[in-house]
Design a protein around this motif. Sequence first.
Motif, PDB file in Angstrom:
ATOM      1  N   HIS A   6       0.833  -1.209   0.000  1.00  0.00           N
ATOM      2  CA  HIS A   6       0.000   0.000   0.000  1.00  0.00           C
ATOM      3  C   HIS A   6       0.867   1.258   0.000  1.00  0.00           C
ATOM      4  O   HIS A   6       0.631   2.194  -0.757  1.00  0.00           O
ATOM      5  CB  HIS A   6      -0.896   0.025   1.251  1.00  0.00           C
ATOM      6  CG  HIS A   6      -2.058  -0.924   1.178  1.00  0.00           C
ATOM      7  ND1 HIS A   6      -2.986  -0.881   0.173  1.00  0.00           N
ATOM      8  CD2 HIS A   6      -2.454  -1.932   2.005  1.00  0.00           C
ATOM      9  CE1 HIS A   6      -3.899  -1.823   0.367  1.00  0.00           C
ATOM     10  NE2 HIS A   6      -3.591  -2.486   1.469  1.00  0.00           N
ATOM     11  N   ASP A  38      -7.357   0.537   6.518  1.00  0.00           N
ATOM     12  CA  ASP A  38      -7.268  -0.709   7.299  1.00  0.00           C
ATOM     13  C   ASP A  38      -7.419  -0.488   8.804  1.00  0.00           C
ATOM     14  O   ASP A  38      -7.258  -1.425   9.587  1.00  0.00           O
ATOM     15  CB  ASP A  38      -5.968  -1.457   6.989  1.00  0.00           C
ATOM     16  CG  ASP A  38      -6.083  -2.258   5.711  1.00  0.00           C
ATOM     17  OD1 ASP A  38      -7.227  -2.466   5.237  1.00  0.00           O
ATOM     18  OD2 ASP A  38      -5.046  -2.687   5.174  1.00  0.00           O
ATOM     19  N   HIS A  52     -14.400  -5.078   8.256  1.00  0.00           N
ATOM     20  CA  HIS A  52     -13.193  -4.956   7.433  1.00  0.00           C
ATOM     21  C   HIS A  52     -13.562  -4.985   5.947  1.00  0.00           C
ATOM     22  O   HIS A  52     -14.349  -5.810   5.515  1.00  0.00           O
ATOM     23  CB  HIS A  52     -12.208  -6.071   7.779  1.00  0.00           C
ATOM     24  CG  HIS A  52     -10.915  -5.966   7.008  1.00  0.00           C
ATOM     25  ND1 HIS A  52     -10.234  -4.785   6.859  1.00  0.00           N
ATOM     26  CD2 HIS A  52     -10.209  -6.895   6.306  1.00  0.00           C
ATOM     27  CE1 HIS A  52      -9.149  -4.991   6.115  1.00  0.00           C
ATOM     28  NE2 HIS A  52      -9.118  -6.253   5.762  1.00  0.00           N
ATOM     29  N   ARG A  53     -12.934  -4.059   5.200  1.00  0.00           N
ATOM     30  CA  ARG A  53     -13.193  -3.849   3.774  1.00  0.00           C
ATOM     31  C   ARG A  53     -14.599  -3.299   3.534  1.00  0.00           C
ATOM     32  O   ARG A  53     -15.163  -3.449   2.453  1.00  0.00           O
ATOM     33  CB  ARG A  53     -12.946  -5.131   2.966  1.00  0.00           C
ATOM     34  CG  ARG A  53     -11.498  -5.587   3.071  1.00  0.00           C
ATOM     35  CD  ARG A  53     -11.049  -6.442   1.916  1.00  0.00           C
ATOM     36  NE  ARG A  53      -9.591  -6.588   1.943  1.00  0.00           N
ATOM     37  CZ  ARG A  53      -8.860  -6.961   0.911  1.00  0.00           C
ATOM     38  NH1 ARG A  53      -9.419  -7.233  -0.223  1.00  0.00           N
ATOM     39  NH2 ARG A  53      -7.549  -7.065   1.003  1.00  0.00           N
ATOM     40  N   HIS A  57     -13.230   1.481   3.280  1.00  0.00           N
ATOM     41  CA  HIS A  57     -12.654   1.180   1.968  1.00  0.00           C
ATOM     42  C   HIS A  57     -13.518   1.744   0.825  1.00  0.00           C
ATOM     43  O   HIS A  57     -13.247   1.469  -0.345  1.00  0.00           O
ATOM     44  CB  HIS A  57     -12.485  -0.330   1.781  1.00  0.00           C
ATOM     45  CG  HIS A  57     -11.345  -0.903   2.580  1.00  0.00           C
ATOM     46  ND1 HIS A  57     -11.335  -0.926   3.947  1.00  0.00           N
ATOM     47  CD2 HIS A  57     -10.166  -1.463   2.188  1.00  0.00           C
ATOM     48  CE1 HIS A  57     -10.205  -1.478   4.367  1.00  0.00           C
ATOM     49  NE2 HIS A  57      -9.477  -1.817   3.314  1.00  0.00           N
ATOM     50  N   HIS A  87      -5.530   2.528  -2.043  1.00  0.00           N
ATOM     51  CA  HIS A  87      -5.640   1.397  -1.114  1.00  0.00           C
ATOM     52  C   HIS A  87      -6.711   0.407  -1.599  1.00  0.00           C
ATOM     53  O   HIS A  87      -6.460  -0.787  -1.707  1.00  0.00           O
ATOM     54  CB  HIS A  87      -5.987   1.917   0.289  1.00  0.00           C
ATOM     55  CG  HIS A  87      -6.095   0.815   1.299  1.00  0.00           C
ATOM     56  ND1 HIS A  87      -5.128   0.582   2.245  1.00  0.00           N
ATOM     57  CD2 HIS A  87      -7.037  -0.155   1.485  1.00  0.00           C
ATOM     58  CE1 HIS A  87      -5.480  -0.467   2.966  1.00  0.00           C
ATOM     59  NE2 HIS A  87      -6.636  -0.922   2.529  1.00  0.00           N
ATOM     60  N   ASP A  92      -6.346  -3.508  -2.874  1.00  0.00           N
ATOM     61  CA  ASP A  92      -7.318  -4.491  -2.364  1.00  0.00           C
ATOM     62  C   ASP A  92      -8.286  -5.001  -3.445  1.00  0.00           C
ATOM     63  O   ASP A  92      -8.794  -6.108  -3.345  1.00  0.00           O
ATOM     64  CB  ASP A  92      -8.122  -3.885  -1.205  1.00  0.00           C
ATOM     65  CG  ASP A  92      -7.284  -3.761   0.065  1.00  0.00           C
ATOM     66  OD1 ASP A  92      -6.116  -4.199   0.040  1.00  0.00           O
ATOM     67  OD2 ASP A  92      -7.795  -3.239   1.074  1.00  0.00           O
TER      68      ASP A  92
HETATM   69 ZN   LIG Z   1      -7.552  -2.801   3.100  1.00  0.00          ZN
END
Ligand SMILES: [Zn+2]
Length: 232
Positions: A6, A38, A52-53, A57, A87, A92
């Motif tokens: 990243h 993150d 997460h994500r 994001h 990112h 990702d």
């Molecule tokens: Zn990520």
Amino acid sequence: MFAVGHMSIAYLLGKVSSKALHTKINIPVLLVLSILPDIDILFDLVAGTSIHRGPTHSIIVAFLVFIPVFIYLGKRAIPYFLALISHSLLADFFIGGDLQLLWPLSGNVFGFHELGGYYVSILSSINMVTEMLLFVAAIMVLYKSGDWKVFFKADKTSLVLIIPIVTVLLPSTIGYPFSESLLLREPTLAIAHLVYLALFTVATLKTLYWIYTQRFSSAATQQRSVQRQNYK
Ligand SMILES: [Zn+2]
């Protein structure tokens, strides 16, 4: 993608975009922005959620957060915005996917795999090679451009580097969020993490020492002038 990938992407993008726009970049801020999404890993750990994500994001969230930055900095904000969205969109998206890119407008998940492409896991050799190539390219540009000097001088903005030291570089080298230390699992990538970790630690310690000596010397000057006044 790991922090190394990243940050390397963000740095390289920052160099290209700032050159094209004829603007200057603050490298520590740029690097931190690239790993900021993150932060949801920590949130999941502390709050026991599973986001997460998700929202962090989302490119819509990134754009909304950046509106005041665009107003304040104008075109100088572009390299930083690119660092943030790289990112999700560049890293990702291809590695792991499963991103809520359009949250809150849509809860659907996106990624190369979701579009019918090949699934690339973060621990796959494709990702390892990609991250190492990005790391080597970033280090070469850092060295050639003289940007490495940023990490060896005291600057208050360098204190933002405490964020990646504590949240990503140190934990991922030791093991978190994986069950096993990166040093044992992927030693080459762990060494890349350690290189960034060393650079950031030097920058942070140099700045903290500089702040300490500034305070100490100004306190000593004040004390001397008080003593002089008392003698008069
Ligand atoms: Zn990520």
